[in-house]
Write a protein that holds these residues in place. Structure first.
Motif, PDB file in Angstrom:
ATOM      1  N   PRO A   4       0.822  -1.199   0.000  1.00 41.24           N
ATOM      2  CA  PRO A   4       0.000   0.000   0.000  1.00 41.24           C
ATOM      3  C   PRO A   4       0.855   1.248   0.000  1.00 41.24           C
ATOM      4  O   PRO A   4       2.027   1.222   0.367  1.00 41.24           O
ATOM      5  CB  PRO A   4      -0.787  -0.126   1.312  1.00 41.24           C
ATOM      6  CG  PRO A   4       0.115  -0.928   2.194  1.00 41.24           C
ATOM      7  CD  PRO A   4       0.826  -1.889   1.288  1.00 41.24           C
ATOM      8  N   ALA A   5       0.268   2.360  -0.440  1.00 41.35           N
ATOM      9  CA  ALA A   5       1.011   3.615  -0.429  1.00 41.35           C
ATOM     10  C   ALA A   5       1.405   3.983   0.993  1.00 41.35           C
ATOM     11  O   ALA A   5       2.484   4.476   1.252  1.00 41.35           O
ATOM     12  CB  ALA A   5       0.168   4.718  -1.054  1.00 41.35           C
ATOM     13  N   ARG A   6       0.523   3.746   1.941  1.00 40.18           N
ATOM     14  CA  ARG A   6       0.825   3.966   3.349  1.00 40.18           C
ATOM     15  C   ARG A   6      -0.155   3.167   4.182  1.00 40.18           C
ATOM     16  O   ARG A   6      -1.359   3.206   3.950  1.00 40.18           O
ATOM     17  CB  ARG A   6       0.754   5.448   3.716  1.00 40.18           C
ATOM     18  CG  ARG A   6       0.971   5.693   5.208  1.00 40.18           C
ATOM     19  CD  ARG A   6       1.245   7.149   5.475  1.00 40.18           C
ATOM     20  NE  ARG A   6       2.544   7.545   4.943  1.00 40.18           N
ATOM     21  CZ  ARG A   6       3.703   7.353   5.593  1.00 40.18           C
ATOM     22  NH1 ARG A   6       3.723   6.761   6.759  1.00 40.18           N
ATOM     23  NH2 ARG A   6       4.840   7.767   5.079  1.00 40.18           N
ATOM     24  N   ALA A   7       0.374   2.408   5.137  1.00 40.75           N
ATOM     25  CA  ALA A   7      -0.500   1.641   6.019  1.00 40.75           C
ATOM     26  C   ALA A   7      -1.179   2.592   7.001  1.00 40.75           C
ATOM     27  O   ALA A   7      -0.555   3.516   7.519  1.00 40.75           O
ATOM     28  CB  ALA A   7       0.319   0.591   6.774  1.00 40.75           C
ATOM     29  N   THR A   8      -2.440   2.394   7.235  1.00 37.20           N
ATOM     30  CA  THR A   8      -3.168   3.210   8.202  1.00 37.20           C
ATOM     31  C   THR A   8      -3.850   2.298   9.195  1.00 37.20           C
ATOM     32  O   THR A   8      -4.256   1.191   8.866  1.00 37.20           O
ATOM     33  CB  THR A   8      -4.216   4.092   7.509  1.00 37.20           C
ATOM     34  OG1 THR A   8      -5.077   3.273   6.714  1.00 37.20           O
ATOM     35  CG2 THR A   8      -3.540   5.112   6.602  1.00 37.20           C
ATOM     36  N   TYR A   9      -3.980   2.791  10.406  1.00 33.50           N
ATOM     37  CA  TYR A   9      -4.539   1.992  11.484  1.00 33.50           C
ATOM     38  C   TYR A   9      -5.989   2.368  11.723  1.00 33.50           C
ATOM     39  O   TYR A   9      -6.327   3.526  11.860  1.00 33.50           O
ATOM     40  CB  TYR A   9      -3.720   2.207  12.763  1.00 33.50           C
ATOM     41  CG  TYR A   9      -4.380   1.652  14.000  1.00 33.50           C
ATOM     42  CD1 TYR A   9      -4.770   0.321  14.044  1.00 33.50           C
ATOM     43  CD2 TYR A   9      -4.624   2.455  15.097  1.00 33.50           C
ATOM     44  CE1 TYR A   9      -5.380  -0.194  15.174  1.00 33.50           C
ATOM     45  CE2 TYR A   9      -5.232   1.954  16.230  1.00 33.50           C
ATOM     46  CZ  TYR A   9      -5.608   0.627  16.264  1.00 33.50           C
ATOM     47  OH  TYR A   9      -6.209   0.118  17.371  1.00 33.50           O
ATOM     48  N   HIS A  10      -6.829   1.356  11.708  1.00 36.35           N
ATOM     49  CA  HIS A  10      -8.222   1.521  12.091  1.00 36.35           C
ATOM     50  C   HIS A  10      -8.488   0.580  13.256  1.00 36.35           C
ATOM     51  O   HIS A  10      -7.909  -0.500  13.343  1.00 36.35           O
ATOM     52  CB  HIS A  10      -9.159   1.199  10.926  1.00 36.35           C
ATOM     53  CG  HIS A  10      -8.944   2.092   9.742  1.00 36.35           C
ATOM     54  ND1 HIS A  10      -9.358   3.397   9.710  1.00 36.35           N
ATOM     55  CD2 HIS A  10      -8.329   1.859   8.557  1.00 36.35           C
ATOM     56  CE1 HIS A  10      -9.027   3.940   8.548  1.00 36.35           C
ATOM     57  NE2 HIS A  10      -8.400   3.034   7.832  1.00 36.35           N
ATOM     58  N   HIS A  11      -9.334   0.977  14.135  1.00 36.41           N
ATOM     59  CA  HIS A  11      -9.611   0.190  15.329  1.00 36.41           C
ATOM     60  C   HIS A  11      -9.943  -1.256  14.961  1.00 36.41           C
ATOM     61  O   HIS A  11     -10.774  -1.513  14.104  1.00 36.41           O
ATOM     62  CB  HIS A  11     -10.783   0.809  16.100  1.00 36.41           C
ATOM     63  CG  HIS A  11     -11.106   0.068  17.359  1.00 36.41           C
ATOM     64  ND1 HIS A  11     -10.257   0.034  18.439  1.00 36.41           N
ATOM     65  CD2 HIS A  11     -12.180  -0.691  17.694  1.00 36.41           C
ATOM     66  CE1 HIS A  11     -10.791  -0.693  19.397  1.00 36.41           C
ATOM     67  NE2 HIS A  11     -11.963  -1.144  18.967  1.00 36.41           N
ATOM     68  N   GLY A  12      -9.281  -2.186  15.633  1.00 38.36           N
ATOM     69  CA  GLY A  12      -9.533  -3.600  15.400  1.00 38.36           C
ATOM     70  C   GLY A  12      -8.757  -4.189  14.245  1.00 38.36           C
ATOM     71  O   GLY A  12      -8.895  -5.364  13.949  1.00 38.36           O
ATOM     72  N   ASN A  13      -7.932  -3.389  13.579  1.00 35.92           N
ATOM     73  CA  ASN A  13      -7.211  -3.855  12.408  1.00 35.92           C
ATOM     74  C   ASN A  13      -5.711  -3.600  12.529  1.00 35.92           C
ATOM     75  O   ASN A  13      -5.018  -3.471  11.528  1.00 35.92           O
ATOM     76  CB  ASN A  13      -7.755  -3.145  11.158  1.00 35.92           C
ATOM     77  CG  ASN A  13      -7.434  -3.892   9.877  1.00 35.92           C
ATOM     78  OD1 ASN A  13      -7.313  -5.106   9.869  1.00 35.92           O
ATOM     79  ND2 ASN A  13      -7.289  -3.153   8.794  1.00 35.92           N
ATOM     80  N   LEU A  14      -5.215  -3.527  13.756  1.00 40.20           N
ATOM     81  CA  LEU A  14      -3.821  -3.138  13.963  1.00 40.20           C
ATOM     82  C   LEU A  14      -2.855  -4.185  13.409  1.00 40.20           C
ATOM     83  O   LEU A  14      -1.840  -3.832  12.794  1.00 40.20           O
ATOM     84  CB  LEU A  14      -3.552  -2.902  15.453  1.00 40.20           C
ATOM     85  CG  LEU A  14      -2.106  -2.528  15.813  1.00 40.20           C
ATOM     86  CD1 LEU A  14      -1.656  -1.300  15.037  1.00 40.20           C
ATOM     87  CD2 LEU A  14      -1.981  -2.293  17.320  1.00 40.20           C
ATOM     88  N   ARG A  15      -3.154  -5.448  13.608  1.00 38.22           N
ATOM     89  CA  ARG A  15      -2.232  -6.482  13.140  1.00 38.22           C
ATOM     90  C   ARG A  15      -2.017  -6.381  11.628  1.00 38.22           C
ATOM     91  O   ARG A  15      -0.884  -6.416  11.141  1.00 38.22           O
ATOM     92  CB  ARG A  15      -2.759  -7.872  13.502  1.00 38.22           C
ATOM     93  CG  ARG A  15      -1.763  -8.994  13.175  1.00 38.22           C
ATOM     94  CD  ARG A  15      -2.342 -10.362  13.463  1.00 38.22           C
ATOM     95  NE  ARG A  15      -1.308 -11.390  13.408  1.00 38.22           N
ATOM     96  CZ  ARG A  15      -0.833 -11.904  12.268  1.00 38.22           C
ATOM     97  NH1 ARG A  15      -1.293 -11.480  11.095  1.00 38.22           N
ATOM     98  NH2 ARG A  15       0.115 -12.834  12.307  1.00 38.22           N
ATOM     99  N   GLU A  16      -3.108  -6.249  10.895  1.00 36.30           N
ATOM    100  CA  GLU A  16      -3.003  -6.147   9.443  1.00 36.30           C
ATOM    101  C   GLU A  16      -2.236  -4.892   9.037  1.00 36.30           C
ATOM    102  O   GLU A  16      -1.417  -4.918   8.108  1.00 36.30           O
ATOM    103  CB  GLU A  16      -4.390  -6.134   8.812  1.00 36.30           C
ATOM    104  CG  GLU A  16      -4.372  -6.046   7.289  1.00 36.30           C
ATOM    105  CD  GLU A  16      -5.761  -6.053   6.702  1.00 36.30           C
ATOM    106  OE1 GLU A  16      -5.905  -5.628   5.532  1.00 36.30           O
ATOM    107  OE2 GLU A  16      -6.712  -6.481   7.401  1.00 36.30           O
ATOM    108  N   ALA A  17      -2.470  -3.792   9.738  1.00 31.97           N
ATOM    109  CA  ALA A  17      -1.776  -2.549   9.417  1.00 31.97           C
ATOM    110  C   ALA A  17      -0.277  -2.679   9.663  1.00 31.97           C
ATOM    111  O   ALA A  17       0.537  -2.153   8.885  1.00 31.97           O
ATOM    112  CB  ALA A  17      -2.355  -1.402  10.239  1.00 31.97           C
ATOM    113  N   LEU A  18       0.115  -3.375  10.707  1.00 31.06           N
ATOM    114  CA  LEU A  18       1.534  -3.575  10.988  1.00 31.06           C
ATOM    115  C   LEU A  18       2.193  -4.423   9.900  1.00 31.06           C
ATOM    116  O   LEU A  18       3.312  -4.143   9.470  1.00 31.06           O
ATOM    117  CB  LEU A  18       1.706  -4.233  12.359  1.00 31.06           C
ATOM    118  CG  LEU A  18       1.343  -3.372  13.574  1.00 31.06           C
ATOM    119  CD1 LEU A  18       1.295  -4.231  14.833  1.00 31.06           C
ATOM    120  CD2 LEU A  18       2.316  -2.213  13.748  1.00 31.06           C
TER     121      LEU A  18
END
Length: 212
Positions: A4-18
């Protein structure tokens, strides 16, 4: 597979964002670019937040490597001609080998991340008997696809069970070694058409040896 151009954090999705941030960093910089503080900075959380999902950097590295390996399997499927391609066990094995090399040459940072470090390879310690592989769901995705292709040759009557035993290792060694030669060895800098030609020769030679 693309980062992705930039990973972003949304509540409940931190693992995927990391993991996505790890993909973004390792694509250009390889495994050494995976620094936990840099990953969490990209996601916008504190370094301590990462430990809710990953015990340490190596655990995150393993997750990133697994995602990369899944992307390599998609490249193998493409080399075969897509999911609708007619079943052909020889073509399936050829696609595994060429897909491995194609991915390595297209994404050297990801290739090094996924296959350059033992800690990045899921499946636990190596078995004492190298022919006694773990179940497919515990193997790196590309190795599971290779096992499937070799078993397909046996089912089609093209490869005897005796010659099938342990065939993963010469097959994997051939394409992995070729990828290293093309990326950083004497084949480095050759035109793409030459690298593709020699990759095909390498894969075809190992298949011919198996089926002889």
């Amino acid at each position: 597979m693309s980062a992705p151009a930039r990973a972003t954090y949304h509540h409940g999705n931190l693992r995927e964002a990391l993991v996505e941030a790890g993909l973004e960093l390792t694509r250009a910089g390889g495994p050494s670019a995976l620094v936990l503080r840099d990953v969490t900075r990209r996601v916008g959380v504190s370094p301590n937040a990462a430990y809710r999902h990953f015990a340490d950097r190596d655990a995150l590295l393993a997750a990133v490597a697994a995602a990369i390996q899944e992307g390599m399997v998609a490249r193998m499927q493409s080399a075969r001609g897509g999911r609708r391609a007619p079943p052909d066990p020889v073509r399936a094995l050829r696609a595994v080998g060429l897909g491995y090399v194609d991915f390595a040459l297209a994404e050297p940072g990801w290739f090094e991340t996924a296959f350059g470090m033992s800690s990045a390879l899921p499946g636990g310690p190596a078995p004492q008997d190298v022919d006694a592989l773990p179940p497919a769901d515990r193997l790196p995705a590309p190795l599971a696809r290779l096992v499937e292709a070799l078993d397909g040759l046996v089912e089609a009557g093209l490869l005897s069970p005796r010659r099938r035993r342990g065939a993963e290792w010469p097959c994997w060694s051939a394409v992995h070694g070729y990828a290293l030669l093309a990326l950083g060895g004497p084949l480095r800098g050759q035109p793409p058409r030459v690298l593709r030609r020699e990759a095909e020769r390498t894969v075809d030679a190992i298949i011919a040896g198996l089926l002889a």
